[in-house]
Design an enzyme around this catalytic site. Structure first.
Site, PDB file in Angstrom:
ATOM      1  N   HIS A  34       0.856  -1.190   0.000  1.00  0.00           N
ATOM      2  CA  HIS A  34       0.000   0.000   0.000  1.00  0.00           C
ATOM      3  C   HIS A  34       0.891   1.238   0.000  1.00  0.00           C
ATOM      4  O   HIS A  34       1.731   1.407   0.897  1.00  0.00           O
ATOM      5  CB  HIS A  34      -0.890  -0.013   1.236  1.00  0.00           C
ATOM      6  CG  HIS A  34      -1.908   1.084   1.304  1.00  0.00           C
ATOM      7  ND1 HIS A  34      -3.085   1.057   0.583  1.00  0.00           N
ATOM      8  CD2 HIS A  34      -1.921   2.250   2.017  1.00  0.00           C
ATOM      9  CE1 HIS A  34      -3.780   2.147   0.865  1.00  0.00           C
ATOM     10  NE2 HIS A  34      -3.111   2.880   1.739  1.00  0.00           N
ATOM     11  N   ASP A  36       1.115   5.275   0.017  1.00  0.00           N
ATOM     12  CA  ASP A  36       0.339   6.468   0.382  1.00  0.00           C
ATOM     13  C   ASP A  36       0.928   7.732  -0.238  1.00  0.00           C
ATOM     14  O   ASP A  36       1.972   8.214   0.195  1.00  0.00           O
ATOM     15  CB  ASP A  36       0.308   6.621   1.912  1.00  0.00           C
ATOM     16  CG  ASP A  36      -0.643   5.633   2.556  1.00  0.00           C
ATOM     17  OD1 ASP A  36      -0.247   5.001   3.555  1.00  0.00           O
ATOM     18  OD2 ASP A  36      -1.783   5.505   2.075  1.00  0.00           O
ATOM     19  N   MET A  38       0.659  11.636  -0.766  1.00  0.00           N
ATOM     20  CA  MET A  38       0.049  12.775  -0.079  1.00  0.00           C
ATOM     21  C   MET A  38       0.602  14.079  -0.655  1.00  0.00           C
ATOM     22  O   MET A  38       1.804  14.194  -0.893  1.00  0.00           O
ATOM     23  CB  MET A  38       0.353  12.720   1.420  1.00  0.00           C
ATOM     24  CG  MET A  38      -0.170  11.461   2.083  1.00  0.00           C
ATOM     25  SD  MET A  38       0.201  11.475   3.854  1.00  0.00           S
ATOM     26  CE  MET A  38      -0.463   9.867   4.307  1.00  0.00           C
ATOM     27  N   HIS A  67      -2.663   4.718  -3.039  1.00  0.00           N
ATOM     28  CA  HIS A  67      -3.723   5.492  -2.377  1.00  0.00           C
ATOM     29  C   HIS A  67      -3.426   6.977  -2.546  1.00  0.00           C
ATOM     30  O   HIS A  67      -2.494   7.496  -1.928  1.00  0.00           O
ATOM     31  CB  HIS A  67      -3.765   5.094  -0.893  1.00  0.00           C
ATOM     32  CG  HIS A  67      -4.764   5.858  -0.093  1.00  0.00           C
ATOM     33  ND1 HIS A  67      -4.728   5.838   1.292  1.00  0.00           N
ATOM     34  CD2 HIS A  67      -5.813   6.624  -0.429  1.00  0.00           C
ATOM     35  CE1 HIS A  67      -5.722   6.583   1.751  1.00  0.00           C
ATOM     36  NE2 HIS A  67      -6.395   7.074   0.735  1.00  0.00           N
ATOM     37  N   MET A  69      -3.986  10.609  -1.810  1.00  0.00           N
ATOM     38  CA  MET A  69      -4.566  11.616  -0.930  1.00  0.00           C
ATOM     39  C   MET A  69      -4.140  12.965  -1.488  1.00  0.00           C
ATOM     40  O   MET A  69      -3.328  13.698  -0.906  1.00  0.00           O
ATOM     41  CB  MET A  69      -4.107  11.412   0.525  1.00  0.00           C
ATOM     42  CG  MET A  69      -4.774  10.197   1.150  1.00  0.00           C
ATOM     43  SD  MET A  69      -3.883   9.502   2.546  1.00  0.00           S
ATOM     44  CE  MET A  69      -2.671   8.512   1.658  1.00  0.00           C
ATOM     45  N   MET A 138     -11.639   4.681   5.117  1.00  0.00           N
ATOM     46  CA  MET A 138     -10.669   5.244   6.047  1.00  0.00           C
ATOM     47  C   MET A 138     -11.182   5.083   7.473  1.00  0.00           C
ATOM     48  O   MET A 138     -12.319   5.476   7.775  1.00  0.00           O
ATOM     49  CB  MET A 138     -10.423   6.732   5.766  1.00  0.00           C
ATOM     50  CG  MET A 138      -9.812   7.047   4.404  1.00  0.00           C
ATOM     51  SD  MET A 138      -8.263   6.181   4.086  1.00  0.00           S
ATOM     52  CE  MET A 138      -7.237   6.841   5.413  1.00  0.00           C
ATOM     53  N   GLY A 143      -3.561  11.237   6.594  1.00  0.00           N
ATOM     54  CA  GLY A 143      -2.388  12.118   6.664  1.00  0.00           C
ATOM     55  C   GLY A 143      -1.222  11.486   7.387  1.00  0.00           C
ATOM     56  O   GLY A 143      -0.077  11.822   7.105  1.00  0.00           O
ATOM     57  N   GLY A 145       0.468   7.871   9.769  1.00  0.00           N
ATOM     58  CA  GLY A 145       0.361   6.525  10.305  1.00  0.00           C
ATOM     59  C   GLY A 145       0.300   6.602  11.821  1.00  0.00           C
ATOM     60  O   GLY A 145       0.482   7.654  12.420  1.00  0.00           O
ATOM     61  N   ASP A 173      -8.438   1.135   6.024  1.00  0.00           N
ATOM     62  CA  ASP A 173      -7.173   1.864   6.051  1.00  0.00           C
ATOM     63  C   ASP A 173      -7.076   2.805   7.243  1.00  0.00           C
ATOM     64  O   ASP A 173      -7.729   3.840   7.292  1.00  0.00           O
ATOM     65  CB  ASP A 173      -7.029   2.654   4.731  1.00  0.00           C
ATOM     66  CG  ASP A 173      -5.627   3.170   4.540  1.00  0.00           C
ATOM     67  OD1 ASP A 173      -5.416   3.967   3.602  1.00  0.00           O
ATOM     68  OD2 ASP A 173      -4.731   2.786   5.320  1.00  0.00           O
ATOM     69  N   GLY A 174      -6.235   2.393   8.215  1.00  0.00           N
ATOM     70  CA  GLY A 174      -5.977   3.279   9.342  1.00  0.00           C
ATOM     71  C   GLY A 174      -6.261   2.612  10.676  1.00  0.00           C
ATOM     72  O   GLY A 174      -7.390   2.208  10.939  1.00  0.00           O
ATOM     73  N   GLY A 175      -5.232   2.516  11.515  1.00  0.00           N
ATOM     74  CA  GLY A 175      -5.427   1.989  12.864  1.00  0.00           C
ATOM     75  C   GLY A 175      -5.756   0.517  12.927  1.00  0.00           C
ATOM     76  O   GLY A 175      -6.318   0.043  13.922  1.00  0.00           O
ATOM     77  N   SER A 196       1.812   0.995  10.928  1.00  0.00           N
ATOM     78  CA  SER A 196       2.562   0.886  12.196  1.00  0.00           C
ATOM     79  C   SER A 196       2.462  -0.518  12.786  1.00  0.00           C
ATOM     80  O   SER A 196       3.442  -1.024  13.346  1.00  0.00           O
ATOM     81  CB  SER A 196       2.054   1.929  13.195  1.00  0.00           C
ATOM     82  OG  SER A 196       0.639   1.896  13.269  1.00  0.00           O
TER      83      SER A 196
HETATM   84  C1  DX5 Z   1      -3.197   7.383   6.369  1.00  0.00           C
HETATM   85  C2  DX5 Z   1      -2.811   6.341   5.324  1.00  0.00           C
HETATM   86  C3  DX5 Z   1      -2.777   4.950   5.910  1.00  0.00           C
HETATM   87  C4  DX5 Z   1      -1.722   4.804   7.012  1.00  0.00           C
HETATM   88  C5  DX5 Z   1      -1.966   3.542   7.813  1.00  0.00           C
HETATM   89  O1  DX5 Z   1      -3.502   8.599   5.744  1.00  0.00           O
HETATM   90  O2  DX5 Z   1      -3.710   6.349   4.246  1.00  0.00           O
HETATM   91  O3  DX5 Z   1      -2.530   3.995   4.868  1.00  0.00           O
HETATM   92  O4  DX5 Z   1      -0.430   4.733   6.417  1.00  0.00           O
HETATM   93  O5  DX5 Z   1      -1.052   3.541   8.899  1.00  0.00           O
HETATM   94  P1  DX5 Z   1      -1.514   2.856  10.289  1.00  0.00           P
HETATM   95  O6  DX5 Z   1      -1.822   1.414   9.947  1.00  0.00           O
HETATM   96  O7  DX5 Z   1      -0.311   3.004  11.172  1.00  0.00           O
HETATM   97  O8  DX5 Z   1      -2.727   3.603  10.768  1.00  0.00           O
HETATM   98 ZN    ZN Z   2      -3.543   4.665   2.828  1.00  0.00          ZN
END
Ligand code: DX5
Ligand code: ZN
Length: 217
Positions: A34, A36, A38, A67, A69, A138, A143, A145, A173-175, A196
């Protein structure tokens, strides 16, 4: 039962060693990679663009899940296609013409994804279900990790019902952690992004924790 794919996010990887980190997570069991992107405009962080994604491409043997953003998206679709993205995901919130954006992504030869921020309802993609290969839900505000999971199980269930028997992935995606993964899988997700939770405790020099972390999710 639905098989679950794990897509580690390289946002949590060593930014000075992406090639080695990509090879390491794939050797340790990643199903997808994946990526990211940004732009410091759509989200309050700035990572990398098409030149970096192109450099990652030869190291990715699985699927390069990009992805975006960023806003606008359309001017960059061809550059990400040329860079070798397998899946290109745009945020529904990134502009007024998501329908045309998804057509353009598929037209450029990539699978098309659409992402929804936590505040955006599932109905926002109701008219896109035949134009998309993946819906990215999401579970953090995009923004960064390492953020805390925001429960979106009701939205995930609603999306799974809307999708019906269409071949559309639901990506979370996220947490995502071993604690939150079962919740979203039960609600209908089939691809889990984790940054993470995958990279913690490991390194290119000692990648074994990556494999243990992936297996635990
Ligand atoms: C956040 C990203 C996610 C992030 C996930 O904007 O789109 O892909 O990297 O990281 P974790 O798994 O640590 O939340
Ligand atoms: Zn992402």
């Amino acid at each position: 039962s639905r098989s679950i794919k794990i897509a580690p996010s390289i946002l949590s990887a060593d930014f000075a060693d992406f090639g080695a980190e990509i090879r390491a997570i794939e050797a340790q069991g990643a199903d997808w990679v994946h990526v990211d992107v940004m732009d410091g405009h759509f989200v309050p962080n700035l990572t990398f663009g098409p030149p970096a994604v192109k450099a990652f491409r030869p190291h990715v043997k699985t699927v390069m899940d990009v992805h975006l953003m960023i806003a606008p998206v359309d001017p960059y679709i061809d550059a990400f296609a040329e860079a070798g993205a397998d899946i290109l995901t745009a945020h529904v919130e990134a502009g007024p013409h998501i329908h045309r954006t998804l057509q353009a992504i598929r037209g450029a030869g990539m699978k098309a994804g659409v992402a929804l921020n936590p505040g955006t309802p599932a109905e926002a993609v109701a008219h896109l279900l035949d134009l998309t290969d993946l819906i990215c839900v999401m579970t953090v505000n995009p923004g960064f990790g390492g953020q805390k999971f925001i429960d979106m199980t009701a939205k995930i269930s609603a999306l799974r019902a809307m999708i019906g028997d269409r071949p559309v992935h639901i990506e979370i995606d996220g947490g995502v952690t071993p604690e939150t993964a079962p919740l979203v899988a039960a609600a209908g997700a089939d691809v889990l992004v984790a940054g993470s939770a995958v990279f913690k405790g490991g390194s290119v020099a000692d990648p074994a924790p990556y494999g243990a972390n992936i297996a635990a999710i």
